[in-house]
Write a protein that holds these residues in place. Structure first.
Motif, PDB file in Angstrom:
ATOM      1  N   ALA A  14     -10.314  -3.112  -4.168  1.00 47.52           N
ATOM      2  CA  ALA A  14      -9.189  -2.985  -5.093  1.00 47.52           C
ATOM      3  C   ALA A  14      -8.137  -4.012  -4.712  1.00 47.52           C
ATOM      4  O   ALA A  14      -7.904  -4.263  -3.519  1.00 47.52           O
ATOM      5  N   CYS A  47      -1.939  -1.351  -3.937  1.00 43.40           N
ATOM      6  CA  CYS A  47      -2.939  -0.331  -4.213  1.00 43.40           C
ATOM      7  C   CYS A  47      -2.488   1.011  -3.661  1.00 43.40           C
ATOM      8  O   CYS A  47      -1.711   1.077  -2.701  1.00 43.40           O
ATOM      9  N   LEU A 102      -4.381  -5.604  -4.118  1.00 44.33           N
ATOM     10  CA  LEU A 102      -3.076  -5.102  -3.707  1.00 44.33           C
ATOM     11  C   LEU A 102      -2.035  -5.525  -4.743  1.00 44.33           C
ATOM     12  O   LEU A 102      -2.158  -6.594  -5.344  1.00 44.33           O
ATOM     13  N   ALA A 132       0.231   7.130  -8.858  1.00 40.70           N
ATOM     14  CA  ALA A 132      -0.409   5.824  -9.074  1.00 40.70           C
ATOM     15  C   ALA A 132      -0.427   5.478 -10.562  1.00 40.70           C
ATOM     16  O   ALA A 132      -0.215   4.320 -10.945  1.00 40.70           O
ATOM     17  N   TRP A 166      -0.828   1.303 -10.856  1.00 42.04           N
ATOM     18  CA  TRP A 166      -1.514   0.669  -9.732  1.00 42.04           C
ATOM     19  C   TRP A 166      -2.956   1.143  -9.678  1.00 42.04           C
ATOM     20  O   TRP A 166      -3.252   2.285 -10.071  1.00 42.04           O
ATOM     21  N   PRO A 167      -3.868   0.324  -9.137  1.00 39.22           N
ATOM     22  CA  PRO A 167      -5.220   0.816  -8.861  1.00 39.22           C
ATOM     23  C   PRO A 167      -5.166   1.864  -7.759  1.00 39.22           C
ATOM     24  O   PRO A 167      -4.272   1.827  -6.900  1.00 39.22           O
ATOM     25  N   ILE A 168      -6.093   2.791  -7.798  1.00 37.89           N
ATOM     26  CA  ILE A 168      -6.117   3.865  -6.804  1.00 37.89           C
ATOM     27  C   ILE A 168      -7.538   4.061  -6.301  1.00 37.89           C
ATOM     28  O   ILE A 168      -8.505   3.979  -7.065  1.00 37.89           O
ATOM     29  N   VAL A 169      -7.647   4.317  -4.998  1.00 43.62           N
ATOM     30  CA  VAL A 169      -8.931   4.642  -4.376  1.00 43.62           C
ATOM     31  C   VAL A 169      -8.768   5.996  -3.696  1.00 43.62           C
ATOM     32  O   VAL A 169      -7.892   6.161  -2.849  1.00 43.62           O
ATOM     33  N   LEU A 190       0.834  -1.207   0.000  1.00 43.08           N
ATOM     34  CA  LEU A 190       0.000   0.000   0.000  1.00 43.08           C
ATOM     35  C   LEU A 190       0.865   1.251   0.000  1.00 43.08           C
ATOM     36  O   LEU A 190       1.914   1.303   0.668  1.00 43.08           O
TER      37      LEU A 190
END
Length: 287
Positions: A180, A184, A182, A139, A144-147, A119
């Motif tokens: 999402a 992430c 990892l 990101a 990478w996925p991002i929230v 993370l």
């Protein structure tokens, strides 16, 4: 669980002592520096994750050598194990894009030489830029996925999934729950509040705090500094040369005038102290 928390030093605008040169450029050397206020929420999210799932937390910042004080403050706040400062004259005057390139290169170097990262936490936006671009751009560089706008989160370590609640601002405030995989990237919202409901979590929090008090005393022993050559970055793509943003003008921020008048009262002046009591009594909630 291994995390990196990105944080930044920003001018202390609350002091009213922001200094500009004759061209209107901020003089950071003459302006007090503090940790970016929104980064505190990212720190809290990283600490909550470590308390619940264990692991290792590293602080990371990009800026002049003085930013080590910001990383030291981060260590005190999130009980991080170590810190990484990206500092080099070639990195000076970077906009958000050049900063994202540098941060992503540092995270990749960290993964190559230290350990894989699960993370990366970042604050919503900085007080001196107000763009909110650096986290999402970093990101994107990492793919990478991002929230974003995260107000609550937890990790399923077996499935290697982040589950988070994020704030959606539209005609009405809405909260959506998302997942999402990892690794992430998490951008926290100022509404984020850590929760420690289990006794085991509160005990772990206390243990980490005690261990960090000793580590902070030898902070320099846990600080690693990387320059652009360490990160294998071409100077044409970082710093001012690598920043496509063009600032047309800068308006200096004047020192805020005092809006309150102070009345000096000698404690030995019974009449004066009686007047003070009369002024404060309505705010005491009593008769």
């Amino acid at each position: 669980m291994r995390s990196i928390v990105l944080t930044k030093g920003v001018p202390d605008f609350s002091e009213g002592a922001v200094s500009f040169d004759e061209d209107g450029h901020l003089e950071r050397g003459k302006t007090p520096t503090v940790m970016n206020p929104n980064d505190h929420f990212a720190l809290r999210a990283a600490l909550q994750t470590r308390v619940r799932h264990g692991g290792h937390v590293s602080g990371m910042s990009m800026g002049p050598p003085s930013y080590s004080t910001v990383l030291e403050e981060a260590m005190e706040d999130i009980y991080s194990d170590d810190s990484y400062l990206l500092s080099d004259r070639e990195l000076a005057a970077s906009d958000t894009w050049a900063t994202a390139i540098t941060l992503s290169a540092a995270i990749e170097k960290y993964q190559e030489e230290v350990a894989d990262v699960d993370l990366v936490f970042a604050g919503f936006k900085t007080a001196d830029g107000e763009t909110g671009h650096t986290g999402p751009q970093t990101a994107w560089c990492l793919e990478w996925p991002i929230v974003t706008h995260v107000i609550a989160l937890d990790i399923d370590p077996d499935e290697r999934v982040l589950r988070a609640k994020r704030l959606v601002e539209g005609d009405v405030d809405e909260i959506e729950t998302v997942e999402a995989p990892l690794p992430c990237f998490v951008v926290t919202d100022p509404e984020f509040e850590p929760t420690y409901r289990k006794a085991a979590h509160r005990l772990e929090h206390k243990r980490l705090r005690a261990a960090t008090e000793e580590r902070v005393e030898d902070f320099d022993d846990h600080l690693t500094t990387w320059d652009h050559e360490d990160l294998r970055l071409d100077s044409e793509y970082i710093g001012l040369d690598g920043s496509p943003t063009i600032v047309s003008s800068v308006d200096p921020i004047p020192k805020a005038p005092s809006e309150r008048e102070a009345t000096m009262v000698d404690p030995g002046d019974s009449d004066g102290m009686e007047q003070v009591l009369e002024e404060l009594q309505p705010f005491a909630g009593g008769d």
